[in-house]
Design a protein around this motif. Sequence first.
Motif, PDB file in Angstrom:
ATOM      1  N   VAL A  18       0.829  -1.201   0.000  1.00 27.67           N
ATOM      2  CA  VAL A  18       0.000   0.000   0.000  1.00 27.67           C
ATOM      3  C   VAL A  18       0.867   1.257   0.000  1.00 27.67           C
ATOM      4  O   VAL A  18       0.604   2.223  -0.736  1.00 27.67           O
ATOM      5  CB  VAL A  18      -0.958  -0.010   1.214  1.00 27.67           C
ATOM      6  CG1 VAL A  18      -1.698   1.314   1.331  1.00 27.67           C
ATOM      7  CG2 VAL A  18      -1.954  -1.158   1.093  1.00 27.67           C
ATOM      8  N   ALA A  19       1.915   1.256   0.818  1.00 30.52           N
ATOM      9  CA  ALA A  19       2.790   2.423   0.899  1.00 30.52           C
ATOM     10  C   ALA A  19       3.463   2.724  -0.437  1.00 30.52           C
ATOM     11  O   ALA A  19       3.716   3.895  -0.771  1.00 30.52           O
ATOM     12  CB  ALA A  19       3.859   2.202   1.974  1.00 30.52           C
ATOM     13  N   GLU A  20       3.732   1.686  -1.228  1.00 29.49           N
ATOM     14  CA  GLU A  20       4.381   1.859  -2.527  1.00 29.49           C
ATOM     15  C   GLU A  20       3.385   2.098  -3.661  1.00 29.49           C
ATOM     16  O   GLU A  20       3.769   2.201  -4.825  1.00 29.49           O
ATOM     17  CB  GLU A  20       5.255   0.639  -2.849  1.00 29.49           C
ATOM     18  CG  GLU A  20       6.441   0.465  -1.906  1.00 29.49           C
ATOM     19  CD  GLU A  20       7.431   1.610  -1.997  1.00 29.49           C
ATOM     20  OE1 GLU A  20       7.662   2.114  -3.117  1.00 29.49           O
ATOM     21  OE2 GLU A  20       7.974   2.001  -0.944  1.00 29.49           O
ATOM     22  N   GLY A  21       2.099   2.165  -3.316  1.00 22.78           N
ATOM     23  CA  GLY A  21       1.087   2.448  -4.325  1.00 22.78           C
ATOM     24  C   GLY A  21       0.494   1.229  -4.996  1.00 22.78           C
ATOM     25  O   GLY A  21      -0.213   1.353  -6.007  1.00 22.78           O
ATOM     26  N   GLY A  22       0.759   0.043  -4.454  1.00 19.55           N
ATOM     27  CA  GLY A  22       0.221  -1.179  -5.035  1.00 19.55           C
ATOM     28  C   GLY A  22      -1.276  -1.315  -4.810  1.00 19.55           C
ATOM     29  O   GLY A  22      -1.841  -0.706  -3.892  1.00 19.55           O
ATOM     30  N   THR A  23      -1.913  -2.145  -5.635  1.00 22.31           N
ATOM     31  CA  THR A  23      -3.370  -2.266  -5.578  1.00 22.31           C
ATOM     32  C   THR A  23      -3.868  -3.694  -5.398  1.00 22.31           C
ATOM     33  O   THR A  23      -5.054  -3.959  -5.556  1.00 22.31           O
ATOM     34  CB  THR A  23      -4.007  -1.678  -6.863  1.00 22.31           C
ATOM     35  OG1 THR A  23      -3.445  -2.348  -8.005  1.00 22.31           O
ATOM     36  CG2 THR A  23      -3.764  -0.181  -6.966  1.00 22.31           C
ATOM     37  N   CYS A  24      -2.966  -4.641  -5.048  1.00 22.50           N
ATOM     38  CA  CYS A  24      -3.432  -6.019  -4.871  1.00 22.50           C
ATOM     39  C   CYS A  24      -2.416  -6.819  -4.059  1.00 22.50           C
ATOM     40  O   CYS A  24      -1.205  -6.597  -4.172  1.00 22.50           O
ATOM     41  CB  CYS A  24      -3.634  -6.694  -6.239  1.00 22.50           C
ATOM     42  SG  CYS A  24      -4.516  -8.269  -6.177  1.00 22.50           S
ATOM     43  N   ALA A  25      -2.933  -7.719  -3.243  1.00 18.57           N
ATOM     44  CA  ALA A  25      -2.093  -8.631  -2.470  1.00 18.57           C
ATOM     45  C   ALA A  25      -2.555 -10.051  -2.750  1.00 18.57           C
ATOM     46  O   ALA A  25      -3.754 -10.324  -2.807  1.00 18.57           O
ATOM     47  CB  ALA A  25      -2.205  -8.330  -0.977  1.00 18.57           C
ATOM     48  N   MET A  26      -1.609 -10.948  -2.924  1.00 21.64           N
ATOM     49  CA  MET A  26      -1.930 -12.347  -3.214  1.00 21.64           C
ATOM     50  C   MET A  26      -1.583 -13.222  -2.019  1.00 21.64           C
ATOM     51  O   MET A  26      -0.568 -13.014  -1.347  1.00 21.64           O
ATOM     52  CB  MET A  26      -1.147 -12.819  -4.436  1.00 21.64           C
ATOM     53  CG  MET A  26      -1.273 -14.306  -4.720  1.00 21.64           C
ATOM     54  SD  MET A  26      -0.332 -14.758  -6.187  1.00 21.64           S
ATOM     55  CE  MET A  26       0.179 -16.407  -5.752  1.00 21.64           C
TER      56      MET A  26
END
Length: 414
Positions: free
Chosen positions: A235-243
């Motif tokens: 989230v801090a790096e701007g990501g939009t998905c976790a697997m």
Amino acid sequence: MERIYASYWLETGDDPARAAEVIAGEQSSGTFVALATETPELKERSGARVERINILGHSKEPSLPGGMRSERYTQCELELSWPLENTGASLPNLMSTIAGNLFELRQVSGLRLTGLKLPKAFADAYPGPAFGIEGTRRLTGVERGPLIGTIIKPSIGLSVEETVQQVRELVAGGIDFIKDDELQADGGRCPFDERVRAVMRVINEHAERTGKKVMMAFNLTGDLDEMRRRHDLIVAEGGTCAMAVLNSIGLVGLRELRRHAQVPIHAHRAGWGYLTRSPQLGWDYAPWQQLWRLAGADHMHVNGLSNKFSEPDESVVAAARSVLAPVIEGADMVSTMPVFSSGQTGLQAADTYAAIGCADLIHTAGGGIFGHPQGVSAGVEALREAWVAAMEGVPLAQHAKGNKALQAALGFWK
């Protein structure tokens, strides 16, 4: 009183009615001998109930080794029910009840969980997915058609920089979705933190230039604290998905990740084969996916048509339809997005679209994209155009006449 209903395929060398009562007792108030404390009142209140037995056929040999010997084995459909009071609206305790010690009873020579009907109390206790289909479309900007996706390959062994190079080519080629392989989490050659930061630099820079932010599902599978920390880095790096790999983290792991998550959870079913491959043992996908969707899975893998594994197409279609169906009738819950993978190319697009009647899915192709003779961009374009043809009802070969990337792809999609 609200009840939980589960249906099974059962094979037994015993009288089916007697075997059903043994199973019901084992999974509720009974045991191998009669106890004075199991009063008629207690059994009426807390005992599992045999709702239905439908005889299907007979055989001379058992499907599974061990257990009681018999001259004849009977196959039947069995439906049991339990009062909700036994488990409460608790997924871990539900699992123990519907899929606990019943599989190893000596009266059982085959048993498969085929269906599950849950009371609304489970939907009240578990919010289900936070994003699902609509949220995933919003984050990716893909309003219509499937998300065109791929997997970083080789599954394991690439360095961070080699992984970044693949991502760079894919985002430049117009991909919608990329995922880590389930084998790649936090290995020494491609550490999670370093990989996330490096990959997100590429994705963020591309988004700034083009306005399109590719969704990358980083595999954060690990212990609870590790998953929370890895999620926060995404989230801090701007990501939009976790697997996360479901069979590795368990229901509690997924539930706790769902409580913490601010991005969609891409749920991988690695290990599914040991639960389902024998037709005489384990689970059908439909009841299995209900538990994981309640626990919070936004995306769920369903395999793919004409896949590289052993699963037949009808099973894949049934799995996808179950993911798109309501988890609990009457419950207001976000829909989970099915993920098609495993040896996929544009050749499966039309049949997939016809089978499930919509394009609310993620279609991931590895070799089907990376193997394109004109490069990754052409591979992405060809898969997308195959879906355009499918949704417009145009034969693939005909549509390919107007698209060079698709035309070239037909030469290597075998």
